[in-house]
Design an enzyme around this catalytic site. Structure first.
Site, PDB file in Angstrom:
ATOM      1  N   TYR A  13       0.823  -1.219   0.000  1.00 13.98           N
ATOM      2  CA  TYR A  13       0.000   0.000   0.000  1.00 13.98           C
ATOM      3  C   TYR A  13       0.853   1.263   0.000  1.00 13.98           C
ATOM      4  CZ  TYR A  13      -4.036  -2.990   1.038  1.00 13.98           C
ATOM      5  OH  TYR A  13      -5.021  -3.944   0.981  1.00 13.98           O
ATOM      6  N   ASN A  37       9.943  -4.636  -6.556  1.00  7.82           N
ATOM      7  CA  ASN A  37       9.029  -5.554  -5.877  1.00  7.82           C
ATOM      8  C   ASN A  37       9.355  -6.975  -6.316  1.00  7.82           C
ATOM      9  OD1 ASN A  37       6.644  -5.626  -4.050  1.00  7.82           O
ATOM     10  ND2 ASN A  37       5.682  -6.687  -5.760  1.00  7.82           N
ATOM     11  N   LYS A  38       9.213  -7.942  -5.410  1.00  2.00           N
ATOM     12  CA  LYS A  38       9.591  -9.308  -5.753  1.00  2.00           C
ATOM     13  C   LYS A  38       8.580  -9.998  -6.663  1.00  2.00           C
ATOM     14  CE  LYS A  38       7.848 -11.417  -1.461  1.00  2.00           C
ATOM     15  NZ  LYS A  38       8.239 -12.231  -0.272  1.00  2.00           N
ATOM     16  N   VAL A  81      14.878  -7.985  -2.621  1.00  2.00           N
ATOM     17  CA  VAL A  81      15.889  -7.198  -1.908  1.00  2.00           C
ATOM     18  C   VAL A  81      16.654  -8.128  -0.970  1.00  2.00           C
ATOM     19  CG1 VAL A  81      16.319  -5.248  -0.365  1.00  2.00           C
ATOM     20  CG2 VAL A  81      14.443  -5.132  -2.031  1.00  2.00           C
ATOM     21  N   GLU A 169     -12.165 -11.898   9.886  1.00  2.00           N
ATOM     22  CA  GLU A 169     -12.687 -11.933   8.524  1.00  2.00           C
ATOM     23  C   GLU A 169     -12.460 -13.303   7.874  1.00  2.00           C
ATOM     24  OE1 GLU A 169     -12.967  -7.415   7.075  1.00  2.00           O
ATOM     25  OE2 GLU A 169     -11.025  -8.327   6.665  1.00  2.00           O
ATOM     26  N   ASP A 297       3.899  -1.247   7.329  1.00  2.00           N
ATOM     27  CA  ASP A 297       4.200  -2.114   8.455  1.00  2.00           C
ATOM     28  C   ASP A 297       5.630  -1.980   8.951  1.00  2.00           C
ATOM     29  OD1 ASP A 297       1.615  -3.157   8.359  1.00  2.00           O
ATOM     30  OD2 ASP A 297       2.195  -4.753   6.978  1.00  2.00           O
ATOM     31  N   GLN A 314      -5.116   1.530   5.868  1.00  2.00           N
ATOM     32  CA  GLN A 314      -5.555   2.925   5.854  1.00  2.00           C
ATOM     33  C   GLN A 314      -4.404   3.886   6.099  1.00  2.00           C
ATOM     34  OE1 GLN A 314      -8.741   5.770   8.336  1.00  2.00           O
ATOM     35  NE2 GLN A 314      -8.776   3.557   8.580  1.00  2.00           N
ATOM     36  N   LYS A 373     -18.153  -1.137   3.474  1.00  2.00           N
ATOM     37  CA  LYS A 373     -16.880  -1.825   3.248  1.00  2.00           C
ATOM     38  C   LYS A 373     -16.572  -1.907   1.756  1.00  2.00           C
ATOM     39  CE  LYS A 373     -13.449  -4.760   4.263  1.00  2.00           C
ATOM     40  NZ  LYS A 373     -12.239  -4.372   5.009  1.00  2.00           N
TER      41      LYS A 373
END
Length: 409
Positions: A13, A37-38, A81, A169, A297, A314, A373
């Protein structure tokens, strides 16, 4: 004068939104931007619980990166990476080395098991396209296997560790999938057990009002979910889980959703980390290396009160906006803007037809919450790919979805 070299690590994100905003806002030949990106796709983490349970196809949770970026402005490198070397402003990939002037790290998370013995070895986690394909196939295998050994009830026992967003979920989708699987494999639904184990005293995502939590848990109980709250998993074995109260649940499937930590590459690079995450300044920069921005993260952002914000999609999207803006301001020699988190609310699905949520201070539940949602999902798709992506991922998907949730291999 050479153009500033900007490298973005990770197309999650934060990283993807940073790249998309840069390509929209930067001037021609103003900077040299590389996205690493992998995989050649971006996957929508908040959708992974559905293909994991088998209620959706995994392709609906991913978008090809080349469909989202303008490769005349952003160079995409598909690679893994291996090392970040901040002292030399260098990135070591599996097949090349990149130099940078400014770096954005959005490499995502790793599973946090809190040192629980056997969790890495015997539990599955919902963390990637490949992992959810494996979980879905494993679930179906357990149903097929149960017919070969009718006395092994543990083959039809499912334990989900963690009752936050992902756990809740996924459990909701799994509970909706069970009747279809029972019919497909001629299994008595009474033989199936779903346990949601949570160390805290409450299920569902933190921050929801108590009445919404009770509503959500009641919906799940009607679907057949059994909760074990205020109960930690002490150990995971090849045959099930041992709980903190001494109980042993024999299970053929254990899915762990109890926690995440930042990417281990940051600690290996010499960043000061807390559970793999780096505390950043108000402009999302590393205190140790101010030319490095960290999102998602991998970052710790604190509120004005000094408490860390939760790591979720978000906040990562909003960080992507801010990182792109501050990179442009940096290149243009202007003052950077502080990151201000705008909490818009939270909505968690409870399987088919139900959800609960909090929009700022307004409570929503049931089909209204589910509709909201879907609007949140549509907004993100519009942000990264416009109306064509909304059509492809939501409208066309809805037209082609079958009633029995058939998911091709």
């Amino acid at each position: 004068m050479s153009k500033p070299r900007i490298v973005i690590l990770g197309a999650g994100y934060g990283g993807l939104v940073t790249a998309i905003r840069l390509q929209k806002k930067m001037k021609r030949n103003e900077m040299d931007v590389t996205l690493v990106n992998k995989h050649d796709y971006h996957f929508i983490t908040t959708h992974l619980h559905m293909p994991a349970a088998g209620t959706d196809h995994h392709d609906n949770a991913r978008v090809t990166i080349s469909d989202l970026i303008d490769e005349r402005k952003i160079r995409f490198v598909k690679s893994t990476v291996r090392e970040i070397v901040p002292s030399e402003k260098k990135i070591v990939l599996e097949d090349a080395t990149l130099d940078y002037d400014y770096l954005v790290i959005g490499l995502g998370s790793e599973t946090e098991t809190f040192g629980i013995p056997g969790m890495h070895e015997y539990a599955m986690s919902i963390k990637s396209i490949n992992s959810v394909r494996f979980i879905r196939q494993h679930i179906e295998y357990m149903f097929a296997k149960s017919k070969m050994a009718p006395k092994r009830k543990d083959y039809l026992t499912f334990v989900v560790g963690g009752a936050g967003f992902t756990g809740t979920e996924f459990v909701g989708e799994l509970a909706d999938r069970i009747p279809v699987l029972c019919k497909t494999y001629d299994v008595d639904p009474a033989d199936v057990r779903i346990y949601n184990v949570e160390a805290s005293s409450s299920a569902l995502p933190p921050g929801l009002p108590e009445d919404l939590v009770e509503y959500g848990m009641e919906v799940m109980r009607r679907k057949g979910v059994q909760y074990k709250l205020s109960t930690a998993i002490k150990e995971c074995t090849s045959e099930g889980v041992i709980l903190s109260n001494g109980e042993f649940i024999r299970a053929g499937t254990v899915v762990w959703s109890g926690g995440i930590r930042g990417n281990s590459l940051l600690q290996e690079a010499g960043f000061e980390v807390q559970r793999g995450r780096v505390k950043v300044d108000s402009r999302l920069r590393s205190y140790q290396f101010p030319e490095i921005f960290i999102t998602g993260d991998c970052s710790i952002v604190t509120s004005p009160e000094g408490t860390p914000y939760p790591a979720n999609a978000q906040i990562a999207v909003q960080q992507g906006y801010n990182a792109a803006r501050n990179l442009i301001l940096t290149v243009r020699g202007k003052e950077l803007k502080p990151f201000v988190y705008d909490f818009k609310g939270t909505v968690a699905t409870l399987g088919r037809g139900e959800a609960v949520g909090l929009l700022k201070v307004k409570k929503v539940k049931g089909r209204l919450a589910l509709f909201i949602k879907k609007m949140i999902d549509a907004r993100y798709l519009f942000l990264i790919g416009g109306i064509p992506l909304i059509w492809k991922k939501m409208i066309w998907k809805q037209k082609s979805t079958t009633r029995n949730y058939h998911v091709p291999n």
